[in-house]
Design a protein around this motif. Structure first.
Motif, short mmCIF file in Angstrom:
data_model
loop_
_atom_site.label_atom_id
_atom_site.label_comp_id
_atom_site.label_asym_id
_atom_site.label_seq_id
_atom_site.Cartn_x
_atom_site.Cartn_y
_atom_site.Cartn_z
N GLY A 17 0.79 -1.22 0.00
CA GLY A 17 0.00 0.00 0.00
C GLY A 17 0.82 1.27 0.00
O GLY A 17 0.30 2.35 -0.28
N ALA A 47 -2.55 1.43 -4.52
CA ALA A 47 -3.75 1.10 -3.78
C ALA A 47 -3.87 -0.41 -3.64
O ALA A 47 -3.76 -1.14 -4.63
N GLU A 48 -4.07 -0.88 -2.41
CA GLU A 48 -4.18 -2.31 -2.11
C GLU A 48 -5.33 -2.54 -1.14
O GLU A 48 -5.65 -1.69 -0.32
N GLY A 49 -5.90 -3.73 -1.22
CA GLY A 49 -6.94 -4.14 -0.29
C GLY A 49 -8.31 -4.06 -0.89
O GLY A 49 -8.62 -3.14 -1.64
N GLU A 50 -9.11 -5.06 -0.57
CA GLU A 50 -10.49 -5.10 -1.05
C GLU A 50 -11.47 -5.36 0.09
O GLU A 50 -12.66 -5.37 -0.11
N ARG A 107 -7.89 -1.12 3.74
CA ARG A 107 -7.34 -0.72 2.44
C ARG A 107 -6.24 0.29 2.67
O ARG A 107 -6.35 1.13 3.57
N ARG A 114 -3.26 2.92 0.65
CA ARG A 114 -2.82 3.52 -0.60
C ARG A 114 -1.92 4.72 -0.31
O ARG A 114 -2.03 5.36 0.74
#
Length: 137
Positions: free
Chosen positions: A64, A68-71, A75, A77
């Motif tokens: 991150g 941008a990472e994570g769902e 999350r 970024r």
């Protein structure tokens, strides 16, 4: 050598008001749970008035910093050169905080000194963990 790393960070809570308020927070890493990091917020900084701790992947925090990472519930970024945004999603709502990227990098560097990235599996004792789960059942 210590098996736990804790690093205080200044988190800036993003709210509807134009000025972001600063709240204390801390990042934690424990060799006993080598794939995870925790971010804690003390009771005075939370809506519920109790300590809040979010646990998520060390890899998510590291990735991150760059994109941008994570769902899911957490999350991460980048935000400009020197900030990282963490979003915490819960049924009660979403909290969005900014932290200094240099603090995150420093924390991740210290965690990697404790348990190098890619060698986390060497810290896991599956037999002990399974025995503990069976005791709890």
């Amino acid at each position: 050598m210590s098996t736990v790393i804790e690093q205080p960070v200044e988190a800036r809570l993003v709210a509807a008001a134009p000025r972001m308020s600063s709240i204390p927070a801390a990042l934690h890493y424990d060799r006993a749970d080598p794939f995870a990091v925790r971010m804690t917020f003390p009771a005075p900084a939370t809506l519920e008035g109790v300590d809040v701790c979010w646990t998520f992947a060390r890899e998510l925090l590291a990735s991150g910093l760059e994109r941008a990472e994570g769902e899911g519930d957490v999350r991460v970024r980048p935000y400009g050169y020197d900030r990282t945004v963490l979003e915490f999603h819960a049924p009660e709502g979403t909290a969005v905080v900014h932290v200094h990227s240099r603090d995150v990098r420093s924390f991740l560097r210290r965690a990697a000194e404790l348990v190098p990235v890619g060698l986390e599996h060497q810290q896991v004792d599956l037999d002990r963990d399974l025995a503990e789960l069976m005791r709890e059942a």
